[in-house]
Scaffold this active site. Structure first.
Site, short mmCIF file in Angstrom:
data_model
loop_
_atom_site.label_atom_id
_atom_site.label_comp_id
_atom_site.label_asym_id
_atom_site.label_seq_id
_atom_site.Cartn_x
_atom_site.Cartn_y
_atom_site.Cartn_z
N GLY A 86 0.84 -1.19 0.00
CA GLY A 86 0.00 0.00 0.00
C GLY A 86 0.88 1.24 0.00
N SER B 140 3.40 -1.66 10.90
CA SER B 140 2.00 -1.32 10.64
C SER B 140 1.09 -1.67 11.82
CB SER B 140 1.52 -1.98 9.36
OG SER B 140 1.68 -3.39 9.42
N ARG B 141 0.84 -2.95 12.01
CA ARG B 141 -0.06 -3.40 13.07
C ARG B 141 0.49 -4.66 13.72
NH1 ARG B 141 -1.98 0.94 12.90
NH2 ARG B 141 -4.17 1.57 12.81
N GLU C 226 -0.58 -3.58 23.05
CA GLU C 226 -0.06 -2.22 23.20
C GLU C 226 -0.81 -1.48 24.30
OE1 GLU C 226 -0.09 -0.24 19.41
OE2 GLU C 226 1.48 -1.54 18.59
N HIS D 124 5.23 2.07 18.93
CA HIS D 124 4.24 2.41 17.88
C HIS D 124 4.28 3.91 17.63
CE1 HIS D 124 0.47 0.60 15.84
NE2 HIS D 124 1.05 1.52 15.07
#
Length: 301
Positions: A135, A213-214, A243, A262
């Site tokens: 992306g 990203s995640r 998190e 993050h």
């Protein structure tokens, strides 16, 4: 009526027929029943009480937390701020790659001890980068990596226009040939747990795993075992399965892991681009035009 939750209050203060609030506790029931658009996250119970709601804009790039069962079942159009953090996330991935490749923590330990520690380290030129998720962040990373003379492989779910900076390959090929595997994909039912023991076993023992990203796309137990056993050389983790990362997490103390909180996309540029996306979609919504960054709810992004 448009309801704006939280941080965009100052950015959009000149708008009329808008209610600016800090949270849903400040929104009266009659406003919930009449609102047509929301800038911010809408809990499922609020969505169920908002029959006139047509559009929700998430201030985040990843919308996994926005996709409640009520949102998935509704006709409400969901848009996101995807792309706002692509530049700093790609920069963060390059930072982690350089730090791991050159063992920067070793230099930092030596500096803290006032010790002159020279050693032979690596270089990125000639190595292979595998990007899981092409992306906005993944494609920007590919472009930056090409400038560092890396070979770039990539995997994406949807077919897209080819990039001159990346060679799209099967997932297994990416795992087997990459010196760095970087996760830039969103969190979806398809990507959650995609990296487990079998995937880490296919990677080179000299390879590094990086997630910007995640969290949850890698199985934490499998990743820990791969790091402890030497199945892979190390990891750079900005996104985590839990998190904030708990103080007792083993990731903190592993010598071959760099942990960041993050924080890779927390830049003024990200905030500025996010505001631009919100303003453009507000303009389009008020003039009846098609919105940008519309989320495919079934796909999860």
């Amino acid at each position: 009526m448009i309801v704006v939750i939280g941080k965009h209050q100052q950015d959009l203060a000149e708008l009329t027929d808008v209610l600016f609030v800090d949270g849903w506790a400040d929104v009266p029931d009659n406003v919930v029943a009449s609102m047509e658009a929301v800038i911010g996250r809408v809990p499922g119970d609020v969505l169920a009480r908002a029959p006139k709601l047509r559009w929700v804009h998430s201030p985040a790039a990843g919308v996994d937390a926005d996709l409640s069962p009520e949102m998935l079942a509704s006709d409400v159009v969901l848009t996101s701020s995807v792309g706002n953090g692509a530049i700093p996330l790609a920069e963060h991935a390059m930072l982690l790659m350089l730090m791991l490749n050159r063992d920067v923590p070793r230099w930092m330990r030596a500096q803290a001890e006032h010790r002159w520690d020279r050693f032979t380290h690596g270089e990125l030129a000639g190595l292979t980068l595998g990007i899981y998720g092409l992306g906005n962040s993944g494609l920007d990373l590919a472009r930056k990596a090409e400038a560092f003379h890396l070979r770039v492989l990539g995997v994406r779910r949807r077919a897209g226009e080819p990039s001159p900076y990346v060679e799209q390959v099967p997932f297994e090929t990416l795992l087997e040939q990459s010196d760095f595997v970087v996760v830039t994909a969103p969190s979806t039912p398809e990507t959650l747990g995609r990296f487990g023991a079998a995937e880490f076993a296919r990677m080179k023992r000299s390879a590094y795993f990086i997630c910007i990203s995640r969290g949850g796309i890698a199985d934490d137990d499998a990743l820990l075992e791969a790091l402890r056993s030497g199945q892979i050389a190390g990891a750079g983790l900005d996104a985590h399965g839990v998190e904030p990362l708990p103080p007792e997490s083993a990731f903190w103390d592993l010598p071959n892991v760099i942990v960041t909180p993050h924080n890779g996309a927390t830049s003024t540029g990200t905030a500025r681009r996010g505001e631009q996306i919100v303003r453009e979609n507000l303009r389009r919504f008020l003039s009846g035009q098609e919105l940008v960054n519309v989320v495919d709810k079934a796909a999860g992004y």
